[in-house]
Design an enzyme around this catalytic site. Structure first.
Site, mmCIF file in Angstrom:
data_model
loop_
_atom_site.group_PDB
_atom_site.id
_atom_site.type_symbol
_atom_site.label_atom_id
_atom_site.label_comp_id
_atom_site.label_asym_id
_atom_site.label_seq_id
_atom_site.Cartn_x
_atom_site.Cartn_y
_atom_site.Cartn_z
ATOM 1 N N HIS A 95 0.831 -1.212 0.000
ATOM 2 C CA HIS A 95 0.000 0.000 0.000
ATOM 3 C C HIS A 95 0.861 1.256 0.000
ATOM 4 C CE1 HIS A 95 -4.059 1.791 1.406
ATOM 5 N NE2 HIS A 95 -3.341 2.717 0.774
ATOM 6 N N HIS B 209 -5.689 -0.725 5.381
ATOM 7 C CA HIS B 209 -5.442 0.093 6.590
ATOM 8 C C HIS B 209 -6.575 0.044 7.617
ATOM 9 C CE1 HIS B 209 -7.701 2.684 3.991
ATOM 10 N NE2 HIS B 209 -6.671 3.242 3.387
ATOM 11 N N ASP C 67 0.789 2.542 3.829
ATOM 12 C CA ASP C 67 -0.079 3.583 3.266
ATOM 13 C C ASP C 67 0.740 4.871 3.085
ATOM 14 O OD1 ASP C 67 -2.170 4.948 2.211
ATOM 15 O OD2 ASP C 67 -3.316 5.121 4.059
ATOM 16 N N ARG D 193 2.341 8.895 -6.324
ATOM 17 C CA ARG D 193 2.087 10.289 -6.769
ATOM 18 C C ARG D 193 2.555 10.552 -8.197
ATOM 19 N NH1 ARG D 193 -1.354 10.582 -2.862
ATOM 20 N NH2 ARG D 193 -0.598 11.308 -0.843
ATOM 21 N N HIS E 188 1.408 5.223 -2.200
ATOM 22 C CA HIS E 188 0.896 6.193 -3.175
ATOM 23 C C HIS E 188 2.114 6.852 -3.822
ATOM 24 C CE1 HIS E 188 -3.349 6.063 -1.763
ATOM 25 N NE2 HIS E 188 -2.769 5.699 -0.628
HETATM 26 O O1 DOR Z 1 -4.581 9.340 4.370
HETATM 27 C C1 DOR Z 1 -4.739 8.949 3.227
HETATM 28 N N1 DOR Z 1 -4.034 9.466 2.211
HETATM 29 N N2 DOR Z 1 -5.632 7.995 2.988
HETATM 30 C C2 DOR Z 1 -5.984 7.633 1.749
HETATM 31 O O2 DOR Z 1 -6.829 6.797 1.588
HETATM 32 C C3 DOR Z 1 -5.389 8.306 0.582
HETATM 33 C C4 DOR Z 1 -4.076 8.880 0.927
HETATM 34 C C5 DOR Z 1 -3.535 9.821 -0.108
HETATM 35 O O3 DOR Z 1 -3.548 9.465 -1.292
HETATM 36 O O4 DOR Z 1 -3.086 10.896 0.245
HETATM 37 ZN ZN ZN Z 2 -3.847 4.690 0.836
#
Ligand code: DOR
Ligand code: ZN
Length: 455
Positions: free
Chosen positions: A74, A256, A329, A78, A76
């Protein structure tokens, strides 16, 4: 072939491992003590690339703990579209620093990962970074009729579908589970992952607490936890599991998880034969609503922090081994973005660069065996993603491993390789650090040289 000797595994046993190219050939448990070193052995820390060593070289781990490298299911990235926060290059360096050699990336980039061309564009960027990866496909009204063919397309590096059942960063939202069950493939290995927060509950709470959203100061961020309440998570996880039990009946995963109630829902369902797993992020174990006062926007994330009592209940289940996967995450935002007001500060914290450090900190603090903690980082993620050749130190698998140093380590902002340049863990003392990371036999991180990159 090269032999690694004098390595210790999570349970404290010693092992030797033969490596050829980037693969493990054999692995043998050894119960005796440190073997005599002779002049011909090479210290593990100075091995850049196992494939470059002469055949027959003996590499000495010197009694250090050598663990399979982590897979973070998990993150991100970007990239594309939000590369002022992070890009594949910086993500790769952060991952390797945290002992992570492969990631599964979420679809809320720009464009969102919802079409064949968006997947291909992201794949090109990810490949250039050298970090092993797969992507979750996003779902919405715009691509609902294509998700079956996209998920079955063997050319695309997709590991599953991500359903934002509640809205979070980005515009992705999909809650029509009946339609989803009809359009998903009924074969193949790809998992459906849920961001599980009930949007109706959140919207109701939002109305109720809207006046508090104009308050200022760190403590005001507590309203975020009131709006995205535990009830919202419970309701959504209950609905999703019931859908999996009665309608979908194929593997699903709850991302999460932030409450003990949800872990229990998942465990009960699994006991009744529903193929459901879940993951926990370090921030939901290590912070609570009591931390808003000190950290404010830096601990605003979705799902949000819970009360100290709820965190304690969650950590008890973590200690019992009730949660399958540990995932960061990793969701970087710049400090300038974070220090907006309560309503506009974006949710998300970075974490991948501290993966193994935080996992071992949690395992020690809450009393989970290191063996079980390592499984949460390695074999369980590999199972979730269907990666049979990764996640275990076993013959035929990729030679992906880390050396863990067991001196206490104080986390500093410089550990954050991510472009965002901050961490809510600055100043924390953790019981270990990652000293080196190898991916398919190549060293991708060395703490001694503060180096990340493919050797
Ligand atoms: O805190 C979070 N940030 N939860 C999410 O589900 C998305 C993530 C984000 O992409 O910033
Ligand atoms: Zn996430």
């Amino acid at each position: 072939m090269v032999r690694l000797i004098n390595a210790r595994q999570a349970n404290g046993d010693w092992f030797d491992m033969d490596i050829d190219g980037g693969r493990i050939v054999s692995i043998k448990n050894i119960h005796n003590n440190l073997k005599e070193q002779d002049k011909s052995t090479v210290p593990l820390m100075s091995v850049g690339d196992f494939a470059a060593l002469p055949q027959g070289t003996v590499v000495d781990a010197g009694g250090r703990t050598v663990l399979p490298a982590a897979i973070d299911v998990h993150v991100h990235s970007r990239d594309p579209g939000l590369t002022h926060k992070e890009d594949w290059h910086t993500l790769a360096r952060g991952a390797w620093r945290g002992g992570v050699i492969a990631v599964a990336d979420m679809p809320n980039t720009l464009p969102a990962t919802m079409t064949r061309s968006a997947v291909m564009e992201k794949a090109e960027r990810a490949r250039a970074s050298g970090l092993e990866h797969a992507f979750f496909l996003g779902v919405g009204l715009g691509n609902i009729n294509e998700i079956r063919s996209l998920l079955l397309d063997q050319e695309l590096p997709l590991c599953g579908l991500k359903v934002f059942y509640g809205r979070t960063t980005g515009e992705l939202l999909y809650d029509d589970l009946e339609t989803l069950a009809r359009v998903l493939p009924d074969h193949g290995e790809k998992v459906v992952v849920f961001h599980s927060e009930d949007q109706c509950t959140i919207d109701c709470n939002h109305q109720r607490f809207s006046r508090q959203l104009t308050e200022t100061g760190n403590a005001a961020f507590a309203v975020h936890s009131a709006i995205r309440s535990s009830d919202a998570a419970h309701a959504s996880t209950r609905t999703i599991i019931e859908w999996a039990r009665t309608t979908y009946r194929r593997p699903i995963h709850i991302a999460h998880i932030s409450t003990a109630v949800e872990v229990e829902l998942v465990a009960e369902a699994r006991a009744r034969g529903v193929p459901v797993t879940c993951e926990v992020a370090p921030h939901h174990l290590l912070f609570s609503t009591a931390d808003y006062e000190r950290l404010g926007p830096l601990v605003k994330m979705n799902p949000p922090l819970r009360s100290p009592e709820e965190v304690e209940a969650l950590s008890r289940l973590f200690a019992q081994g009730a949660i399958e996967i540990f995932a960061t995450d990793h969701a970087p935002h710049t400090l300038a973005e974070k220090y907006a007001d309560v309503a506009h500060s974006p949710s998300g914290v970075p974490g991948v660069e501290l993966y193994y450090q935080l996992l071992i900190a949690c395992s020690k603090r809450f009393g989970l065996s290191l063996d079980r903690a390592v499984a949460m980082a390695t074999s369980a993620p590999a199972n979730l993603l269907g990666w049979r050749h990764k996640g275990r130190l076993a013959p035929g698998n990729d030679a992906d491993f880390v050396i863990i140093g067991d001196d206490e380590y104080t986390i500093v902002t410089q550990d954050v390789v991510s472009k965002c340049g901050w961490t809510p863990y600055a100043g924390w003392h953790v019981p270990c650090d990652v000293l080196g990371t190898w991916n398919c036999g190549r060293q991708v991180y060395s703490r001694a040289n503060h180096e990340t990159g493919v050797s």
